[in-house]
Design a protein around this motif. Sequence first.
Motif, short mmCIF file in Angstrom:
data_model
loop_
_atom_site.label_atom_id
_atom_site.label_comp_id
_atom_site.label_asym_id
_atom_site.label_seq_id
_atom_site.Cartn_x
_atom_site.Cartn_y
_atom_site.Cartn_z
N ARG A 141 0.83 -1.20 0.00
CA ARG A 141 0.00 0.00 0.00
C ARG A 141 0.87 1.26 0.00
NH1 ARG A 141 -3.20 -3.85 2.24
NH2 ARG A 141 -5.40 -3.76 1.65
N MET A 142 1.85 1.26 0.89
CA MET A 142 2.72 2.44 1.00
C MET A 142 3.34 2.78 -0.36
SD MET A 142 3.38 4.56 3.40
CE MET A 142 3.67 4.20 5.12
N LYS A 143 3.70 1.76 -1.09
CA LYS A 143 4.35 1.95 -2.39
C LYS A 143 3.41 2.58 -3.42
CE LYS A 143 7.17 -1.38 -3.87
NZ LYS A 143 7.63 -2.67 -4.45
N ASN A 144 2.12 2.38 -3.24
CA ASN A 144 1.17 2.80 -4.28
C ASN A 144 0.26 3.96 -3.91
OD1 ASN A 144 1.37 0.82 -6.68
ND2 ASN A 144 1.51 -0.50 -4.88
N LEU A 145 0.34 4.42 -2.68
CA LEU A 145 -0.55 5.51 -2.25
C LEU A 145 -0.31 6.78 -3.05
CD1 LEU A 145 -0.38 5.22 1.67
CD2 LEU A 145 -2.36 4.68 0.21
N ILE A 146 -1.37 7.53 -3.27
CA ILE A 146 -1.24 8.86 -3.86
C ILE A 146 -0.39 9.70 -2.92
CG2 ILE A 146 -2.55 10.93 -4.53
CD1 ILE A 146 -4.98 8.93 -4.94
N GLN A 147 0.54 10.44 -3.47
CA GLN A 147 1.47 11.22 -2.66
C GLN A 147 0.89 12.61 -2.33
OE1 GLN A 147 4.48 9.90 -1.36
NE2 GLN A 147 3.31 8.11 -2.07
N PRO A 148 1.32 13.18 -1.19
CA PRO A 148 0.73 14.46 -0.77
C PRO A 148 0.83 15.56 -1.83
CG PRO A 148 2.25 13.61 0.91
CD PRO A 148 2.28 12.64 -0.23
N GLU A 149 1.92 15.55 -2.58
CA GLU A 149 2.12 16.63 -3.56
C GLU A 149 1.22 16.46 -4.79
OE1 GLU A 149 4.38 14.59 -2.42
OE2 GLU A 149 5.37 13.51 -4.07
N GLN A 150 0.55 15.32 -4.90
CA GLN A 150 -0.32 15.09 -6.07
C GLN A 150 -1.72 15.69 -5.91
OE1 GLN A 150 0.81 10.68 -6.16
NE2 GLN A 150 0.45 11.08 -8.33
N PHE A 151 -2.01 16.24 -4.71
CA PHE A 151 -3.35 16.81 -4.49
C PHE A 151 -3.42 18.24 -4.99
CE2 PHE A 151 -3.19 13.29 -1.57
CZ PHE A 151 -4.45 12.76 -1.65
N PRO A 152 -4.55 18.71 -5.50
CA PRO A 152 -5.76 17.92 -5.76
C PRO A 152 -5.50 16.86 -6.81
CG PRO A 152 -5.95 20.10 -6.73
CD PRO A 152 -4.69 20.09 -5.94
N TYR A 153 -6.01 15.66 -6.56
CA TYR A 153 -5.71 14.51 -7.40
C TYR A 153 -6.97 14.07 -8.13
CZ TYR A 153 -4.32 9.77 -8.75
OH TYR A 153 -4.04 8.63 -9.45
N THR A 154 -6.87 13.97 -9.45
CA THR A 154 -8.02 13.51 -10.23
C THR A 154 -7.86 12.04 -10.55
OG1 THR A 154 -8.26 15.71 -11.17
CG2 THR A 154 -9.42 13.93 -12.29
N THR A 155 -8.86 11.26 -10.16
CA THR A 155 -8.77 9.82 -10.36
C THR A 155 -9.15 9.46 -11.79
OG1 THR A 155 -11.06 9.24 -9.86
CG2 THR A 155 -9.57 9.53 -7.97
N LYS A 156 -8.89 8.21 -12.13
CA LYS A 156 -9.19 7.75 -13.49
C LYS A 156 -10.69 7.63 -13.74
CE LYS A 156 -5.16 7.63 -15.20
NZ LYS A 156 -4.86 8.53 -16.35
N THR A 157 -11.47 7.77 -12.68
CA THR A 157 -12.93 7.76 -12.86
C THR A 157 -13.53 9.13 -12.59
OG1 THR A 157 -13.07 6.86 -10.64
CG2 THR A 157 -13.28 5.30 -12.45
N GLY A 158 -12.67 10.15 -12.52
CA GLY A 158 -13.16 11.51 -12.54
C GLY A 158 -13.37 12.22 -11.21
N TRP A 159 -12.99 11.61 -10.11
CA TRP A 159 -13.13 12.31 -8.83
C TRP A 159 -11.94 13.22 -8.61
CZ3 TRP A 159 -17.56 11.31 -6.19
CH2 TRP A 159 -18.25 10.14 -6.53
N GLU A 160 -12.20 14.39 -8.00
CA GLU A 160 -11.08 15.27 -7.67
C GLU A 160 -10.90 15.28 -6.16
OE1 GLU A 160 -10.73 19.31 -9.55
OE2 GLU A 160 -10.11 19.84 -7.52
N TYR A 161 -9.98 14.46 -5.69
CA TYR A 161 -9.69 14.38 -4.26
C TYR A 161 -9.13 15.73 -3.80
CZ TYR A 161 -9.97 9.20 -4.64
OH TYR A 161 -10.37 7.91 -4.84
#
Lengths: 791, 168
Positions: free
Chosen positions: A399-419
């Motif tokens: 999990r740690m290896k694959n988590l979205i990183q803090p600097e990637q926010f706001p993060y848009t997912t492949k299904t269109g959500w903007e975290y």
Amino acid sequence: MTTVEERPHTGFGRTLRKEDVRLVRGKGNYVDDVRLPGMLHGALLRSPYAHAKINSIDTSAAEAHPKVLAVITGETLKGLGLAWMPTLSYDVQAVLATDKVRYQGQEVAFVIAEDHYSARDAVELIEVDYEPLPVVADAKKAMDADAPVIRDDKEGQTNNHIFDWESGDQAETDAVFANAEVVVAEDILYPRVHPAPLETCGSVADMDPVTGKLTLYTTSQAPHAHRTVYALVAGLPEHKIRVIAPDIGGGFGNKVGIYPGYVMSIVGSIVTGKPVKWVEDRAEHLMSTAFARDYHMRGEIAATKDGKILGLRVKVLADHGAFNATAQPTKFPAGFFHVFTGSYDLQAAHCTVTGVYTNKAPGGVAYACSFRITEAVYLVERMVDVLAYELKADPAELRMKNLIQPEQFPYTTKTGWEYDSGDYPKALQLAMDMAGYDELRKEQAEKRERGELMGIGVAFFTEAVGAGPRKHMDILGLGMADGAELRIHPTGKAVLRISVKTQGQGHETTFAQIVGNELGLPTADIDVVHGDTDQTPFGLGTYGSRSTPVSGAATALVARKIRDKARIVASAMLEVSPDDLEWEGNRWQVKGDPEQGKTIQEIAMAAHSSLELPEGVEGHLDATTVYNPPNLTYPFGAYICVVDVDKGTGGVKVRRFIAVDDCGVRINPMIVEGQVHGGLADGVGMALMQVIAFDEEGNHLGASFMDYLLPTSLECPSWELGETVTPSPHHPIGAKGVGESATVGSPCAVVNAVLDAIKPYGVRHADMPLTPAAVWGAMNGRPIRTDLAIP
Amino acid sequence: MEVTINLNGTPETHEVEPRLLLVHFIREKAGLRGTHWGCDTSNCGTCVVWLDGKPVKSCTVLAAMADGRSVRTVEGLEQGGQLDPVQEGFMECHGLQCGFCTPGMLMTARALLDDNPDPTETEIREAISGQLCRCTGYENIVRSVRWAAEKEQGGPVTESETPAEVTA
């Protein structure tokens, strides 16, 4: 007087709940506590069959009962045009069955009597001639060519198909999978469960025959939405309907929809001219009201050999029961399931969801699921563990290896959500540190050497709550914005009116704290009015963890409007320009001359006085607002569960549960922790014992608390909570909502722990609930299907 | 039949059907609505009251069986305007959310502390294990009972941050 505090509480922080003053004294006012003069009692006759034609109904013996005033059947309603009502998903549902019954426990007739016992007696006197029909109890057989068509009432409906829906880019996802070094697939069931609040559903309808005004006391999480639906169902003018949701004994999504019993209490009051109470019993509640989940999922995960997750592909078969009555935003028939990409940075993702009818009770979105995010999180977190199993990787490291990183926010997912915001690695690391993760793994290795079964389960979740932006989200055409109204009385005491409704979350306390924080008013001086459509502005209600993200924002903003207006009043009082004033704590004061200032209380009195105000400024100190959220908020968390499994019996003991939650700014940490505790218990329950199963004739096998097992104090460990705080950048106070986080995140942590414990037996997956029988079966190569009692 | 029950120290006499459940006698005949009904099968415990000093599930006792006996309900906990320490404990430690299970939990907690003034966490969990709470995950109920035990023992209790409005 029990306690007196020197410093009045004016803002965020731990403060005791206003609600408790009445509730610990047994002075709450739940629907069943409502007593009106001349009140009658209703009871429902329900179908013993899951699917049957109704040939005839003989009500004569019931009508002859000396204490019975009326017996109402579907035929009676048909004459009034009330036999069917709209559901929250643009389907219709029978109020009382006319042609057929379509699930066991469906409403068939309604008896009104002088007292509750007599009403129940008379229900037993009704004779119904049923002709049993073939049953669809297994969603996987709903689309078989020979499956009986359940909804033959719907014109043009020739099978049991409800909808197909997809999200993500299929071609892109297929390409990622085609080129991936590792692809793993798993069939994962999130079985049907029921929220089972301790208070069942009920209502007291009081139609005033003189004024034509209907007052309905009811177990509703969404009083305003209910009022609108009743207007649509019954053709009653909306201003002549007053919905009052008094104290509610737990909701968890179960009390969002409208049930036939509510409608029947209204019909009963219209027919008899007297108030009619209907309160269902526990069996009725478990058999007929909104269930949750029932998602049959096939997940596929693509990754590199060294554990970089590339993509997710999911196919879902969604069992919606006999009527499509899920409560979710219109554009999203599978709720927010497309947040299934979870907390990971993926290259591609795609899902399809097919909804089908079965001969089971309607519902689907209930039980603290944040519109199907529970299923989505369970899917992705199970798949990550399945991948870890195949790669022989540590699930926390993977999990740690694959988590979205803090600097990637706001993060848009492949299904269109903007975290909106997050620091995922920090939360996971904190959970691992609190758990003593490495030590636990050592202990597990030692135990395995000795043949003992200990498991450590990790789950990470991202929620999407606070529905929602009006342009994307509505229910039955009602946009999901919330109003708020705030009045400051002349003496500086405040009344806040909100549309959301507590079912235990403590709105009367936290919403007062939001106002207190904005205006420097003691929370003791702020009354929060809610749960009454005649007294509060419109809004869509409390579910999907939306109260704080939406109405909490509305509350902060309406308080800021008051503050702005108070500035103008203060400027008139101090005879200075508003620009020369600055806000400090609870007062407007002159910049550079803080001695010159007026408190909010002084301003409130002046605003109601004869003080001359600038041109165009109205008197008084009131404001209203409607908050339309610009985005959802995205709480998240990292959970670790430690279990011991009995090798001989398959029995699971949850030894520890570590939960790190980040819900942004915490208004009242005590209440936040309470919300998390409750959700964690739900996770233990769903993972280990709760299931609504059926036999092949559609008999409901969980219709009492002897059959539908809920966790007690002995199954629950002492929860270990941690927190990180990443404020939402777009919420006025940075809060994200937390009501459902733990219910969403915890089931998978428990399941992952159990499966981690029995990994030596070569088990990669087994379905919830992991009862001793299910665990033992999995260990011995005989996995069982948990949702059907079919040999 | 006529039934007389001493309810929180006051005799309540009513003509009842023999099948009337004690929970309905308390709620419907005597009008005390703090005692709740939740399940019919003796599983949830929201209906717990004391019968002659012992906690019982009042959905599983006939009113007729309580004839001539004493019943204490949540309304009987507060004495002379003073909350019982278990009531205070539940407020202090956030031992309730929706409040529906609370009256039953309070009655069991009071009985436990009368029997065992200094219970361990395990003993508290055992004592409430016949009752369900859907909101709290039990953690804060356990803490609430411990808080009450410590208060009654004169030991350290957590510092209250009770604002002025949370007073009787």
